[in-house]
Design a protein around this motif. Structure first.
Motif, mmCIF file in Angstrom:
data_model
loop_
_atom_site.group_PDB
_atom_site.id
_atom_site.type_symbol
_atom_site.label_atom_id
_atom_site.label_comp_id
_atom_site.label_asym_id
_atom_site.label_seq_id
_atom_site.Cartn_x
_atom_site.Cartn_y
_atom_site.Cartn_z
ATOM 1 N N ASP A 153 10.102 -6.855 0.214
ATOM 2 C CA ASP A 153 10.858 -7.972 1.289
ATOM 3 C C ASP A 153 11.186 -9.116 0.684
ATOM 4 O O ASP A 153 10.889 -10.236 1.098
ATOM 5 C CB ASP A 153 9.797 -8.128 2.139
ATOM 6 N N GLY A 154 11.599 -9.122 -0.768
ATOM 7 C CA GLY A 154 12.009 -10.315 -1.368
ATOM 8 C C GLY A 154 10.829 -10.971 -2.475
ATOM 9 O O GLY A 154 11.303 -12.101 -2.886
ATOM 10 N N ASN A 155 9.647 -10.692 -2.165
ATOM 11 C CA ASN A 155 8.570 -11.273 -2.899
ATOM 12 C C ASN A 155 8.114 -10.390 -4.138
ATOM 13 O O ASN A 155 8.220 -9.219 -4.033
ATOM 14 C CB ASN A 155 7.398 -11.091 -2.068
ATOM 15 N N ASP A 156 8.071 -10.869 -5.086
ATOM 16 C CA ASP A 156 7.743 -10.305 -6.298
ATOM 17 C C ASP A 156 6.189 -10.192 -6.519
ATOM 18 O O ASP A 156 5.677 -11.242 -6.419
ATOM 19 C CB ASP A 156 8.221 -10.945 -7.544
ATOM 20 N N ILE A 157 5.626 -9.287 -6.383
ATOM 21 C CA ILE A 157 4.171 -9.012 -6.464
ATOM 22 C C ILE A 157 3.577 -8.382 -7.363
ATOM 23 O O ILE A 157 4.227 -6.974 -7.419
ATOM 24 C CB ILE A 157 3.630 -8.204 -5.123
ATOM 25 N N ILE A 158 2.543 -9.075 -7.985
ATOM 26 C CA ILE A 158 2.244 -8.397 -9.219
ATOM 27 C C ILE A 158 0.713 -7.863 -8.801
ATOM 28 O O ILE A 158 -0.084 -8.454 -8.181
ATOM 29 C CB ILE A 158 1.990 -9.425 -10.453
ATOM 30 N N LEU A 159 0.422 -6.461 -9.170
ATOM 31 C CA LEU A 159 -1.026 -5.821 -8.908
ATOM 32 C C LEU A 159 -1.465 -5.731 -10.358
ATOM 33 O O LEU A 159 -1.313 -5.321 -11.033
ATOM 34 C CB LEU A 159 -0.841 -4.632 -8.153
ATOM 35 N N GLU A 160 -2.971 -6.095 -9.921
ATOM 36 C CA GLU A 160 -3.944 -5.980 -11.287
ATOM 37 C C GLU A 160 -4.557 -4.858 -11.002
ATOM 38 O O GLU A 160 -5.485 -4.692 -9.893
ATOM 39 C CB GLU A 160 -4.701 -7.163 -11.545
ATOM 40 N N LEU B 79 0.822 -1.326 0.008
ATOM 41 C CA LEU B 79 -0.105 -0.029 -0.011
ATOM 42 C C LEU B 79 1.025 1.279 -0.108
ATOM 43 O O LEU B 79 0.600 2.296 -0.718
ATOM 44 C CB LEU B 79 -0.978 -0.196 1.010
ATOM 45 N N GLN B 80 1.870 1.257 0.865
ATOM 46 C CA GLN B 80 2.797 2.352 0.832
ATOM 47 C C GLN B 80 3.506 2.596 -0.480
ATOM 48 O O GLN B 80 3.469 3.741 -0.895
ATOM 49 C CB GLN B 80 3.907 2.151 1.938
ATOM 50 N N HIS B 81 3.726 1.450 -1.015
ATOM 51 C CA HIS B 81 4.657 1.518 -2.319
ATOM 52 C C HIS B 81 3.624 2.258 -3.326
ATOM 53 O O HIS B 81 3.942 3.134 -4.110
ATOM 54 C CB HIS B 81 4.895 0.042 -2.622
ATOM 55 N N PHE B 82 2.308 1.742 -3.415
ATOM 56 C CA PHE B 82 1.354 2.195 -4.319
ATOM 57 C C PHE B 82 1.104 3.614 -4.162
ATOM 58 O O PHE B 82 1.104 4.279 -5.082
ATOM 59 C CB PHE B 82 0.034 1.461 -4.122
ATOM 60 N N GLY B 83 0.911 4.118 -2.921
ATOM 61 C CA GLY B 83 0.639 5.282 -2.656
ATOM 62 C C GLY B 83 1.803 6.190 -3.066
ATOM 63 O O GLY B 83 1.559 7.397 -3.547
ATOM 64 N N ARG B 84 3.034 5.925 -2.699
ATOM 65 C CA ARG B 84 4.373 6.767 -3.091
ATOM 66 C C ARG B 84 4.350 6.915 -4.597
ATOM 67 O O ARG B 84 4.518 8.066 -5.273
ATOM 68 C CB ARG B 84 5.620 5.953 -2.235
ATOM 69 N N TYR B 85 4.182 5.775 -5.328
ATOM 70 C CA TYR B 85 4.139 5.840 -6.682
ATOM 71 C C TYR B 85 3.299 7.049 -7.226
ATOM 72 O O TYR B 85 3.382 7.542 -8.203
ATOM 73 C CB TYR B 85 3.959 4.457 -7.354
ATOM 74 N N LEU B 86 2.169 6.732 -6.849
ATOM 75 C CA LEU B 86 0.886 7.682 -7.428
ATOM 76 C C LEU B 86 1.414 9.078 -7.105
ATOM 77 O O LEU B 86 1.287 10.019 -7.587
ATOM 78 C CB LEU B 86 -0.356 7.583 -6.484
ATOM 79 N N MET B 87 1.890 9.310 -5.697
ATOM 80 C CA MET B 87 2.344 10.700 -5.415
ATOM 81 C C MET B 87 3.396 11.087 -6.158
ATOM 82 O O MET B 87 3.689 12.520 -6.503
ATOM 83 C CB MET B 87 2.673 10.754 -3.759
ATOM 84 N N LEU C 110 0.916 3.520 -14.879
ATOM 85 C CA LEU C 110 0.831 3.192 -13.756
ATOM 86 C C LEU C 110 0.528 1.591 -13.672
ATOM 87 O O LEU C 110 1.074 0.836 -12.813
ATOM 88 C CB LEU C 110 -0.450 4.059 -12.843
ATOM 89 N N ARG C 111 -0.314 1.277 -14.754
ATOM 90 C CA ARG C 111 -0.870 -0.240 -14.751
ATOM 91 C C ARG C 111 0.390 -1.149 -14.934
ATOM 92 O O ARG C 111 0.614 -2.088 -14.625
ATOM 93 C CB ARG C 111 -1.774 -0.195 -15.736
ATOM 94 N N SER C 112 1.020 -0.455 -15.983
ATOM 95 C CA SER C 112 2.293 -1.392 -16.536
ATOM 96 C C SER C 112 3.271 -1.416 -15.600
ATOM 97 O O SER C 112 3.934 -2.574 -15.398
ATOM 98 C CB SER C 112 2.767 -1.257 -17.643
ATOM 99 N N TYR C 113 3.409 -0.580 -14.630
ATOM 100 C CA TYR C 113 4.637 -0.616 -13.600
ATOM 101 C C TYR C 113 4.167 -1.541 -12.579
ATOM 102 O O TYR C 113 5.082 -2.350 -12.288
ATOM 103 C CB TYR C 113 4.586 0.775 -13.092
ATOM 104 N N PHE C 114 2.861 -1.535 -12.186
ATOM 105 C CA PHE C 114 2.441 -2.596 -11.284
ATOM 106 C C PHE C 114 2.153 -4.242 -11.772
ATOM 107 O O PHE C 114 2.434 -5.050 -10.952
ATOM 108 C CB PHE C 114 1.233 -2.236 -10.311
ATOM 109 N N ARG C 115 2.051 -3.994 -13.165
ATOM 110 C CA ARG C 115 1.809 -5.438 -13.693
ATOM 111 C C ARG C 115 3.114 -6.172 -13.724
ATOM 112 O O ARG C 115 2.972 -7.360 -13.831
ATOM 113 C CB ARG C 115 1.226 -5.220 -14.877
ATOM 114 N N LYS C 116 4.304 -5.242 -13.914
ATOM 115 C CA LYS C 116 5.575 -6.091 -13.901
ATOM 116 C C LYS C 116 5.803 -6.627 -12.540
ATOM 117 O O LYS C 116 6.634 -7.488 -12.599
ATOM 118 C CB LYS C 116 6.683 -4.911 -14.406
#
Ligand code: C2E
Ligand code: CA
Ligand code: CA
Length: 555
Positions: free
Chosen positions: A244-251, A189-197, A233-239
């Motif tokens: 913490d060492g986990n690759d997390i993809i967000l749709e 969530l923090q990463h997402f918020g920071r990216y938007l900001m 934004l979408r392609s950034y999080f889709r990649k």
């Protein structure tokens, strides 16, 4: 006050310094003053919260002083004098500052003087932390929260500023929490918020609304299309992001609404934004959906119309009424029931069909009020019809947002007890959209209602991809086949076979089959050979008022 105009180059430096400052200043307002000109930039949020004249001000210290509580004013003035006269290099104090409503907020103000190579003071910058302002800040991300979002939209409406509001969020956040733990969920969530900001808006124009939904507000610019920012934004999080060492993809899902009409309230704006967002999530695979038609007269009219609908829910549902469409026995063609269908009418906007109202209202906190009214009104009218048709059944449409409310079944029993109608005369129609609810919850609600004698119908069978899945998991008394499957069966053999398979399958699960959209005798004749239980359609009657219905059954 300095008369000298503030040079462009100095303003660019002030802005860039201010912006870097703002990024690291968590949860606080920021100010930065070029001491050579006594020209400052202050956080927009602070300017708004305390109704200061502008983000950019000459002599901001004195302007702010007017807002300081009289008992704290002298100490404030002295502190500021010390900084500007060179006596002190830093400033750290508490005072009470007056809000536009006359109340005072306790603030801590800290600042330092930044000097050039020659030791000459150039900037005085710092932060103001408003201790009363927690209500507007999301503690996890440091962004403004839902309250801040509402407040800002209200301000934009009041100041008649045309803005674009975007909502972006990601699906299946609870899965992330379950699989990786809350700590990782929070970091996402923090990463997402920071990216938007940092990439889409700025701190003051970025909000965390709830769960994994965020919003941005920006003043409309020709060259900046929301689609481009959203796709980036979408392609950034889709990649995938590494947490913490986990690759997390967000749709992602995203919705946009343009605010260009000021005869609305923030709730209407939020309903439209929610609608666009849900449409993106459910029907558009996450593509950005724009509510209305960008900045056109149509958009304005649409917003104002929905505002009028909103207001009438609050005004004791003025303008809402129900029509009833008969349901007939397939064999005898006698009326055995009716479906209640919602309408809304006003002098200014004429009559609106439910498709134009319900999708916008159903995610709104006021919707249960309307839902309950529909239920009670339909049952009252059904009682009148039962004087002529004792076995009469009334069908009432439900929205999934009604069903998920904890007190939903209670409200059904209340309505039944209030009117004194037998529960077996009540049939609640759920559409496939109910699959969005938790299956256990849905199954529990259906079981409780059916145990109490209420009938449940699955509406619009065949229109969604999970119709078949639903009827294998849940028990329905009636399955209603959508009218889109009926339209061409007179001409099209393939459609005819499809419909046959549908009725066959629905019947195999023990439910009565009702076919909607019977428009001709020809359609009726074909369907009669399929063992269908009941019919509904214009061939028998369009939806009519209760008075017309009573006239009809009186014969
Ligand atoms: P629905 O539940 O499928 O309702 C049937 C719709 O088909 C009605 O449209 C009806 O007027 C229309 N219809 C009936 N027979 C024929 C026919 O022979 N030919 C054609 N072309 N159309 C026919 P309506 O009243 O515009 O309602 C649209 C939808 O709005 C409904 O679809 C239902 O999903 C929703 N809705 C209506 N009233 C309510 C309500 O009180 N609550 C909720 N949650 N949804 C409602
Ligand atoms: Ca229906
Ligand atoms: Ca239907």
């Amino acid at each position: 006050m300095m008369d000298q105009k503030f040079p462009e180059e100095a303003k660019r430096r002030l802005d860039s310094l201010f912006e870097s400052y703002a990024i690291i200043a968590e949860n606080t307002y920021v100010y930065l003053c070029d001491m050579r000109y006594n020209y400052s930039r202050w956080s927009k949020a602070l300017v708004k919260a305390f109704d200061l004249p502008s983000e950019y001000m000459y002599d901001a210290g004195l302007i702010w002083e007017e807002h300081i509580h009289p008992e704290d004013r002298e100490a404030y003035h002295r502190g500021l004098d010390d900084v500007f006269s060179g006596k002190q290099n830093a400033h750290d104090m508490q005072y009470r500052a007056r809000r536009p409503d006359g109340g005072y907020d306790l603030c801590t103000c800290r600042g330092i003087v930044i000097k050039d190579e020659d030791g000459e003071p150039v900037y005085f910058g710092g932060t103001i932390r408003n201790h009363s302002d927690k209500n507007y800040i999301d503690t996890l991300t440091g962004l403004r929260n839902r309250n801040g979002f509402f407040l800002d939209i209200q301000n934009y409406i009041q100041n008649k500023t045309t803005i674009m509001i975007g909502m972006a969020g990601f699906s299946k956040f609870s899965n992330i929490n379950e699989i990786y733990g809350y700590e990782v969920g929070n970091k996402v969530l923090q990463h997402f918020g920071r990216y938007l900001m940092e990439n889409v808006s700025n701190r003051e124009g970025t909000y965390r609304l709830d769960g994994s939904r965020f919003a941005v507000i920006s003043v409309v610019q020709e060259e900046k299309k929301p689609e481009q920012s959203y796709e980036k934004l979408r392609s950034y999080f889709r990649k995938g992001i590494n947490v913490d060492g986990n690759d997390i993809i967000l749709e992602l899902n995203g919705g946009v609404v343009y605010l260009d009409s000021f005869n609305v309230d923030y709730r209407t704006v939020l309903s439209c934004l929610n609608y666009a967002y849900q449409d993106s999530k459910r029907n558009k695979h996450g593509d950005l959906v724009t509510f209305g038609r960008e900045l056109t007269g149509d958009n304005r009219k649409e917003l104002e119309k929905l505002y009028a609908v909103h207001k009438s829910v609050a005004k004791e549902l003025e303008g809402f009424y129900l029509l009833y469409q008969p349901v007939v026995d397939a064999e005898t063609e006698k009326i055995i029931g009716a479906e209640a269908l919602l309408r809304w009418k006003s002098d200014e906007y004429g009559t609106l069909p439910p498709d134009a109202i319900i999708p916008f209202l159903e995610t709104d906190p006021i919707f249960p009020v309307l839902g309950e009214w529909i239920l009670c009104k339909a049952l009252e009218d059904a009682k009148k019809i039962m004087e002529y048709i004792p076995d009469f059944k009334i069908n009432i449409n439900l929205s999934y947002t009604q069903v998920e409310k904890a007190d939903f079944t209670d409200s059904v029993w209340n309505a039944i007890n209030k009117t004194g109608i037998g529960p077996e005369h009540v049939c609640l129609e759920m559409t496939e959209r109910c699959r969005l609810l938790d299956m256990n919850l849905l199954s529990d609600v259906i079981t409780r209602l059916r145990t109490g004698g209420v009938k449940i119908a699955l509406d619009d069978f065949g229109t969604g991809y999970s119709s078949v899945g639903l009827i294998t998991k849940l028990t329905f008394d009636t399955i209603k086949i959508d009218r889109s499957f009926v339209q061409n069966i007179e001409q099209d053999e393939q459609e005819k076979r499809l419909l046959y398979n549908f009725t066959d399958m629905a019947g195999a699960f023990g439910a009565n089959v009702c076919v909607e959209g019977i428009e001709t005798a020809g359609i009726r004749d074909i369907l009669r050979t399929y063992g269908v239980h009941s019919f509904q359609g214009y061939y028998y009657s369009k939806p009519i008022t209760i008075e017309e219905f009573l006239d009809k059954v009186r014969g």
